[in-house]
Design a protein around this motif. Structure first.
Motif, short mmCIF file in Angstrom:
data_model
loop_
_atom_site.label_atom_id
_atom_site.label_comp_id
_atom_site.label_asym_id
_atom_site.label_seq_id
_atom_site.Cartn_x
_atom_site.Cartn_y
_atom_site.Cartn_z
N CYS A 206 31.19 26.92 -14.39
CA CYS A 206 30.10 26.54 -13.48
C CYS A 206 30.22 25.10 -12.99
O CYS A 206 29.43 24.67 -12.15
N VAL A 207 31.19 24.35 -13.52
CA VAL A 207 31.37 22.97 -13.07
C VAL A 207 31.66 22.97 -11.57
O VAL A 207 32.57 23.68 -11.11
N PRO A 208 30.92 22.21 -10.77
CA PRO A 208 31.18 22.17 -9.32
C PRO A 208 32.59 21.68 -9.03
O PRO A 208 33.13 20.85 -9.77
N LYS A 209 33.17 22.18 -7.97
CA LYS A 209 34.55 21.80 -7.65
C LYS A 209 34.69 20.30 -7.43
O LYS A 209 35.73 19.71 -7.75
N GLU A 210 33.64 19.67 -6.91
CA GLU A 210 33.71 18.23 -6.66
C GLU A 210 33.74 17.42 -7.95
O GLU A 210 34.12 16.25 -7.94
N SER A 211 33.33 18.05 -9.06
CA SER A 211 33.27 17.33 -10.34
C SER A 211 34.51 17.55 -11.20
O SER A 211 34.67 16.88 -12.23
N ILE A 212 35.37 18.47 -10.81
CA ILE A 212 36.51 18.81 -11.66
C ILE A 212 37.45 17.62 -11.85
O ILE A 212 37.92 17.34 -12.96
N SER A 213 37.71 16.90 -10.79
CA SER A 213 38.65 15.77 -10.89
C SER A 213 38.12 14.65 -11.78
O SER A 213 38.89 13.78 -12.21
N SER A 214 36.82 14.66 -12.05
CA SER A 214 36.23 13.60 -12.88
C SER A 214 36.27 13.92 -14.37
O SER A 214 35.89 13.08 -15.19
N ILE A 215 36.72 15.13 -14.73
CA ILE A 215 36.80 15.49 -16.15
C ILE A 215 37.80 14.57 -16.85
O ILE A 215 38.90 14.33 -16.35
N ARG A 216 37.42 14.07 -18.00
CA ARG A 216 38.29 13.15 -18.74
C ARG A 216 39.63 13.80 -19.08
O ARG A 216 39.69 14.97 -19.47
#
Length: 295
Positions: A206-216
């Motif tokens: 459910c993580v938005p696609k815009e937030s994926i690159s911010s995953i540690r």
């Protein structure tokens, strides 16, 4: 081989033969037969008759986990008013439904959830101990009820619950994701460590696609192959080069396979291409992945 054919013929006679012959089978023998029989071909009419024989005309209140195990997916076809009386006061029955995916329809889980409330009340969401006992049954509760779980209670939910959300609807899953990302729970995805990703399991999709690159980066290896199989295809391109490199081998292989499928030709394109062009297009997906990694 002969004995196997004989056994199959015997099963056919039991489930597709005359009703009069079927009625001679006692409940114990019937349970034993069902436990070791493939059930997907049993007619609905015979299923209802099986239910009546096992319950002896009573409701589900008198059944235990062994009966439910024998019936399995046939529970989809038993009378709903009977299923409402499942005895969740018996912990073995509760544990059975919580830990076994029987392939039941979502409506059946809704009825089981209603039955659960008969024993444990409507405020189950206030106590993490109750929630941790639910297992697959949590997917029987409406999203607006699930949303009443507080962040404090949510953080006390065991990891095993999150591994049993595959039966939940999109709305239910998103509701749980919203609870997970509350500032008093686990916060936004960029704050998650490998511990949160492992625990929340399927909620990662459910993580938005815009937030994926911010995953540690240090959390990326916790993304499982299973999650990589389920995440929406359009989100794959949002993983960065560094994140792809940090994936565990199984998840990365699944990522490459899915990217390959995403970039492969569809049938309409194939119809317009000659054989040589199609042959040349096969490695394009891998080139895409390697280019992304090597940028």
């Amino acid at each position: 081989m002969d004995s196997r054919i004989k056994m199959e013929n015997s099963m056919n006679m039991i489930f597709f033969g005359p009703v009069s012959s079927f009625m001679r089978i006692d409940a114990e023998s019937l349970l034993h037969i069902l436990t070791f029989t493939k059930k997907h071909l049993i007619p609905i009419s015979r299923t209802i008759l099986i239910w009546d024989l096992i319950t002896d005309g009573k409701t589900a209140a008198f059944l235990y986990s062994r009966e439910y195990l024998a019936l399995g997916p046939l529970l989809n076809f038993v009378p709903e008013e009977d299923l409402y009386y499942v005895n969740f006061g018996d912990k073995s029955v509760l544990s059975f439904f919580a830990n076994h995916n029987l392939g039941l329809h979502s409506r059946k889980y809704g009825i089981l959830a209603a039955s659960y409330r008969r024993y444990y009340g409507d405020m189950w969401y206030e106590d993490s101990d109750y929630i941790n006992e639910l297992g697959y049954l949590i997917c029987g509760f409406p999203a607006h009820i699930i949303s009443k779980i507080t962040p404090a209670v949510f953080k006390k939910i065991d990891v095993e619950i999150f591994k049993k959300l595959s039966l939940c609807s999109v709305n239910q899953t998103k509701t749980l994701y919203n609870l997970a990302t509350h500032k008093n729970a686990y916060g936004k995805p960029y704050k998650w460590s490998s511990h949160e990703i492992t625990k929340l399991d399927i909620l990662f999709i459910c993580v938005p696609k815009e937030s994926i690159s911010s995953i540690r980066l240090e959390a990326i290896p916790a993304i499982s192959k299973h999650i990589m199989e389920m995440i929406h295809q359009d989100k794959l391109e949002y993983f960065t080069k560094q994140q792809i490199l940090r994936m565990n081998p199984e998840a990365r292989r699944m990522y490459i396979i899915r990217v390959q499928l995403r970039t492969s030709l569809d049938t309409s394109q194939i119809a317009k291409q000659d054989a040589n062009a199609i042959k040349k297009s096969v490695p394009l997906a891998l080139i895409y992945v390697f280019t992304l990694i090597l940028k």
